[in-house]
Motif scaffolding. Structure first.
Motif, PDB file in Angstrom:
ATOM      1  N   UNK B 436       0.823  -1.207   0.000  1.00 54.97           N
ATOM      2  CA  UNK B 436       0.000   0.000   0.000  1.00 54.97           C
ATOM      3  C   UNK B 436       0.855   1.254   0.000  1.00 54.97           C
ATOM      4  N   UNK B 437       1.934   1.192   0.764  1.00 55.69           N
ATOM      5  CA  UNK B 437       2.733   2.413   0.858  1.00 55.69           C
ATOM      6  C   UNK B 437       3.778   2.500  -0.240  1.00 55.69           C
ATOM      7  N   UNK B 438       3.918   1.420  -0.983  1.00 58.31           N
ATOM      8  CA  UNK B 438       4.880   1.480  -2.072  1.00 58.31           C
ATOM      9  C   UNK B 438       6.323   1.550  -1.622  1.00 58.31           C
ATOM     10  N   UNK B 439       6.593   1.151  -0.388  1.00 59.97           N
ATOM     11  CA  UNK B 439       7.970   1.229   0.099  1.00 59.97           C
ATOM     12  C   UNK B 439       8.794   0.113  -0.522  1.00 59.97           C
ATOM     13  N   UNK B 440      10.025   0.404  -0.838  1.00 59.72           N
ATOM     14  CA  UNK B 440      10.861  -0.603  -1.477  1.00 59.72           C
ATOM     15  C   UNK B 440      12.289  -0.486  -0.985  1.00 59.72           C
ATOM     16  N   UNK B 441      12.963  -1.616  -0.921  1.00 58.15           N
ATOM     17  CA  UNK B 441      14.365  -1.618  -0.536  1.00 58.15           C
ATOM     18  C   UNK B 441      15.216  -1.002  -1.624  1.00 58.15           C
ATOM     19  N   UNK B 442      16.522  -0.908  -1.367  1.00 62.67           N
ATOM     20  CA  UNK B 442      17.346  -0.177  -2.342  1.00 62.67           C
ATOM     21  C   UNK B 442      17.605  -1.003  -3.596  1.00 62.67           C
ATOM     22  N   UNK B 443      17.456  -2.311  -3.497  1.00 62.30           N
ATOM     23  CA  UNK B 443      17.668  -3.102  -4.708  1.00 62.30           C
ATOM     24  C   UNK B 443      16.374  -3.351  -5.457  1.00 62.30           C
ATOM     25  N   UNK B 444      15.299  -2.902  -4.899  1.00 59.41           N
ATOM     26  CA  UNK B 444      14.025  -3.183  -5.541  1.00 59.41           C
ATOM     27  C   UNK B 444      13.601  -2.046  -6.443  1.00 59.41           C
ATOM     28  N   UNK B 445      12.741  -2.368  -7.341  1.00 63.76           N
ATOM     29  CA  UNK B 445      12.228  -1.354  -8.259  1.00 63.76           C
ATOM     30  C   UNK B 445      10.890  -0.852  -7.776  1.00 63.76           C
ATOM     31  N   UNK B 446      10.689   0.415  -8.020  1.00 61.85           N
ATOM     32  CA  UNK B 446       9.362   0.954  -7.748  1.00 61.85           C
ATOM     33  C   UNK B 446       8.615   1.088  -9.063  1.00 61.85           C
ATOM     34  N   UNK B 447       7.363   0.788  -9.008  1.00 65.57           N
ATOM     35  CA  UNK B 447       6.580   0.821 -10.244  1.00 65.57           C
ATOM     36  C   UNK B 447       6.602   2.211 -10.852  1.00 65.57           C
ATOM     37  N   UNK B 448       6.554   3.233 -10.016  1.00 66.09           N
ATOM     38  CA  UNK B 448       6.503   4.602 -10.545  1.00 66.09           C
ATOM     39  C   UNK B 448       7.750   4.909 -11.369  1.00 66.09           C
ATOM     40  N   UNK B 449       8.895   4.441 -10.880  1.00 64.93           N
ATOM     41  CA  UNK B 449      10.128   4.722 -11.625  1.00 64.93           C
ATOM     42  C   UNK B 449      10.140   4.005 -12.958  1.00 64.93           C
TER      43      UNK B 449
END
Lengths: 436, 494
Positions: B436-449
């Motif tokens: 829900x919060x869209x939080x991601x680790x540093x190796x993960x991708x965020x959908x927005x990016x």
């Protein structure tokens, strides 16, 4: 009509694109089927691991289905399933008039009408019972129905359940504990969610629990992958040095001191330069379209353009070098794609990440946008490729066709439509006869 | 040489105990890896080690995962393809190309080739990653897999005669329609996927994931695979149609690696998995005819874990192996570069358009021409304007500053293609996770990016397409414009 070889190439190209699309469509549809089925009511197989929310956990181990049942048990099962088929038929007759819920009933109807799937598997009959009763919250009518129905059948069911579970649990170590566990659940007060009944993911999804063995294996798996990733980065210097030394020894032992350019490398270089070309062109467009505000900006614009020109010159120079090298020493007469799993546009990068990476999204909308954009990019890629192919095939035809009669006009019209409008629109040609 | 010693620091030198360990780890980490005995025989160029090494090289070099079709190729065919692939990668030794393909000799040469590949890249890891069982809903961000996966051209390419151009138009329209269909199916699938993730949140043992994937949910729903059974009872083959139905179960990116496809391979081809010759259950009938999906999944996972452990062991002990390989190389006679030309090899996979170099040259030359014109124009205009300007100190300082800024910009631009890959351009399939919060680790991708990147890619590609179409328009106008008596009315709406 187009000449034969041209036709062949064009049709082959388009057909290939169509086939690729069809394949993707097929995959999508199959996965859609799976997803839809998951979202409907689940047939209780009796071997789920549901988290019993309150109350003691009777057994930590899940009724993990072990190995295969023995032939004798299977025979028994067959007989029982036949008996149950009959029971189902009878029950269906009874409960048809009964209350039906929307989702479960859909499920039951689909099960009944699906070809080749007989309502024979033991769980299904119980599923019918459950469905006729509706959801877990509505267990009283269920129980009532079971009781009003021939008690013998209910008994047979329960017996079957135990046999089935024991069979499934299999020979060997496993005691009938899991079966007992389920039976306990079955007799549990109606308030608790009853495992045997059908439910939808929507209601009970958060109660599901993965089997313990699977959890263990999966966590071990991810920790091992993570370890692999970390050892990659801290690779021992000695080993790397030893490898480089070995490669060098191989090279010198083969009598050729410098590694010859392999076809893969030439292709990679060409790809890089192609990328350079498009980037430079893009930059040029930007500069040319920007309207300079003052002299300073104009000067910068000029300098940029000159810089770009110089870079293009360098790239061409490098290409000529490559060409010359290729001519003098043919780079192995087998221009095949390079190392496995490396594509020209997207090399593995410095460090391929071995452990699984996540792609985090926060809403359905986002996921849909993401997927749609992916498809759009793929489609554009394909369109550009097709455009180039069409250009290579059609333009020469238009220019060399001699008799410029109606067939040629038709060709021009089609060529224009395909090449300039993506096949979506067609222009009109009017013959303008000179006034007599 | 089989004596086990205390685990000593392998970097201390080639000890007799560490080498068998290293080789054993290596062979366990490769799919259907040959036994350590084979390696030793190969050092002495024994013929019986040859065919195993050909087959291993074939598996390593195959660009696609080895399915049934490829695995059943004759040894000669496999050997031929191996030679071709090594050739294209620039393998330096000529002796390999001259080896007979019947597997009668040359095991030492093959051992050298294998080591060459191992030295160049992380082969065991790559093979493992390729054969990996995707437990989650995977989406591939970059387009590599899409490019790499087209198989041999479809055989239903009837030798057609000349066709009417209208057929081409029709095919094009059909293609557009199929794409539209694809988009709408895709949207629906995303919606369903999102729902499944939403409904199962909170029940995954791994906190970072948080919810089940379709694969996991399906396994829970139907661990026996019995619901797909056609016919009575549980006692039957795992209906091969069942896993195929889930063929590409949940990959919006539609990558070729799929969980159920692998399972199907497991079920149908037990020999494909490493170290698996025994039937899967002692009392069972034919090897995997009664395997439930859950069981199969567990087995594949366990096997993968074993191989992972082997790879880790290999990485710890490989130094010894390389020292040994140096000695092996030493026993070979140095080669003389052959003056005679090499035998030609057919490409493994039909190449997509040779003559890359020529195409690029042409494109660059066209660009050069455009730039030359633009620069001449601008330079002339500038000289005309600025000719009258003073040559004061602040003017030259400003010019120098501009020059430096431009150089820096262009340098950065050059980096874009100079380095092989973009910075941290993520590669390979990613597991979809809903948060829900869209939080991601540093190796993960965020959908927005990713969406941003894709949008810019889309804009880029659209620009290219428009440019090409504009080029065509001009060309066609030139070709037909000369004809009198015709009026060309462009289509409406743009």
């Amino acid at each position: 009509m187009l000449p034969a070889d041209c036709s062949r190439r064009l049709v082959a190209e388009l057909q290939g694109a169509l086939d690729a699309c069809a394949q993707r469509q097929l995959q999508l549809e199959q996965s859609l089927r799976v997803c839809r089925r998951l979202l409907q009511a689940w047939e209780p197989t009796g071997t789920w691991a549901l988290k019993p929310p309150p109350g003691p956990e009777t057994n930590e181990e899940d009724p993990l289905p072990a190995c295969t049942p023995s032939p004798q048990d299977l025979k028994e099962l067959e007989f029982l399933t036949q008996a149950l088929e009959k029971a189902v038929r009878v029950r269906r007759g009874i409960t048809k008039a009964g209350e039906r819920d929307k989702a479960p009933s859909l499920k039951s109807r689909s099960i009944v009408t699906s070809p080749g799937t007989t309502a024979s598997a033991p769980p299904q009959s119980r599923g019918q019972a459950g469905q006729a009763g509706g959801h877990a919250s509505d267990t009283r009518p269920t129980k009532g129905l079971r009781q009003t129905a021939v008690p013998a059948k209910g008994h047979a069911e329960r017996r079957l359940l135990s046999v089935g579970d024991r069979t499934r649990v299999g020979m060997g170590a496993r005691a009938p504990r899991p079966g007992a566990g389920l039976r306990d659940q079955q007799m549990a007060p109606s308030a608790a969610p009853q495992a045997p009944e059908a439910f939808t993911l929507k209601e009970k999804g958060h109660l599901l629990r993965l089997p313990a063995a699977f959890r263990k294996a999966a966590s071990q798996n991810s920790s091992l992958w993570a370890q692999l990733g970390s050892t990659q980065t801290s690779d021992s210097m000695d080993a790397t040095a030893a490898k480089t030394q070995f490669l060098q020894n191989m090279q010198t032992a083969s009598g050729v001191p410098q590694p010859r350019l392999s076809a893969a490398e030439v292709e990679a270089e060409a790809g890089r330069l192609r990328k350079a070309c498009s980037l430079l062109r893009l930059r040029m467009r930007e500069e040319l379209s920007a309207a300079p505000m003052d002299w300073m900006q104009e000067y910068r614009c000029l300098l940029t353009l000159e810089g770009l020109q110089a870079m293009v010159g360098q790239c061409l120079h490098r290409l000529q070098e490559l060409r010359a090298a290729v001519v003098v020493q043919p780079p192995r007469p087998c221009p095949v794609e390079g190392p496995p799993r490396a594509s020209p546009s997207c090399r593995g990068g410095a460090e391929p990440a071995w452990s699984p990476q996540l792609l985090v999204y926060s809403s359905t909308q986002e996921l849909q946008t993401l997927a749609a954009l992916q498809l759009r990019v793929a489609m554009l890629d394909q369109q550009i490729h097709l455009e180039k192919v069409l250009m290579a095939e059609l333009l020469p035809l238009v220019s060399t066709a001699q008799p410029q009669g109606p067939p040629w006009l038709a060709l021009c019209r089609a060529a224009h439509s395909l090449l300039c409008e993506g096949g979506a629109r067609v222009l009109t040609i009017l013959r303008d006869e000179p006034a007599v | 040489m089989g004596r086990r010693r205390q685990r000593v620091d392998p970097a201390a030198g080639a000890r007799a105990g560490a080498l068998p360990e290293a080789i054993a780890a290596l062979s366990r980490s490769l799919p259907s890896g040959p036994s350590p005995e084979i390696f030793r025989r190969a050092k002495f160029d024994r013929p019986e080690a040859t065919s195993a090494l050909w087959q291993l090289l074939f598996r390593v070099l195959s660009p696609l995962p080895v399915g049934n079709a490829l695995a059943s190729l004759a040894l000669e065919a496999q050997a031929h393809l191996v030679k071709s692939a090594l050739c294209s990668q620039g393998y330096p030794r000529l002796a390999l190309a001259q080896l007979p393909e019947d597997g009668s000799q040359g095991s030492r040469e093959l051992l050298l080739a294998l080591s060459w590949l191992l030295a160049r890249g992380p082969v065991p890891e790559q093979m493992l990653a390729q054969a990996r069982v995707p437990l989650g809903d995977e989406m591939t961000v970059c387009q590599c897999e899409a490019l790499a996966s087209p198989g041999p051209p479809a055989p239903h390419m009837e030798a057609e005669g000349p066709v009417d151009v209208r057929r081409v138009q029709w095919l094009m329209g059909k293609l557009q329609f199929r794409w539209r269909q694809l988009v709408s199916s895709q949207q629906e699938q995303c919606a369903l996927l999102s729902k499944i993730h939403l409904y199962t949140r909170g029940c995954h043992s791994d906190q970072s994931l948080g919810h089940l994937s379709v694969t996991e949910a399906e396994m829970l729903r139907d661990p026996e695979g019995g619901q797909q059974a056609s016919g009575a009872g549980v006692a039957q083959n795992l209906d091969p149609a069942y896993p195929k139905c889930l063929h590409s179960s949940c990959t919006p990116g539609m990558g070729p690696r799929t969980f159920w496809n692998d399972l199907w391979l497991v079920c149908e081809q037990p020999g494909l998995l490493p170290g698996d010759a025994a039937p899967l259950d002692p009392g069972g009938a034919s090897a995997c005819s009664l395997l439930s999906p859950l069981r199969a999944l567990l087995q594949t996972l366990e096997r993968e874990n074993q191989r992972l452990e082997a790879v880790l062991a290999w990485r710890h002990t490989e130094l010894v192996f390389w020292r040994w390989m140096d000695t092996v190389l030493g026993t070979c006679a140095p080669e003389v570069p052959a003056a005679a030309s090499q035998p030609t090899f057919l490409p493994w996979v039909p190449e997509r358009g040779g003559g890359e170099l020529e195409l690029v040259v042409r494109e660059l030359q066209a660009l050069e021409e455009e730039l030359r014109e633009a620069v001449e124009r601008r330079r002339a205009a500038w000289e005309a304007k600025a000719g009258g300007c003073g040559r004061g100190p602040e003017w030259s300082a400003a010019r120098r500053a501009s020059r430096e800024a431009v150089e820096k910009e262009l340098g950065a631009l050059q980096q874009c293609w100079k380095q092989d890959s973009g910075p941290a351009r993520p590669h390979g399939p990613h597991r979809l996770v809903r948060r829900e919060d869209g939080a991601a680790g540093e190796r993960d991708l965020r959908a927005a990016e990713v969406i941003r990147t894709l949008r810019s890619q889309e804009a880029c590609l659209e620009a290219v397409l428009r440019r090409l179409q504009g080029q065509c328009r001009q060309e066609l106008a030139r070709l037909v414009g000369a004809l009198p008596g015709l009026i060309w009315i462009p289509p409406p709406g743009r």
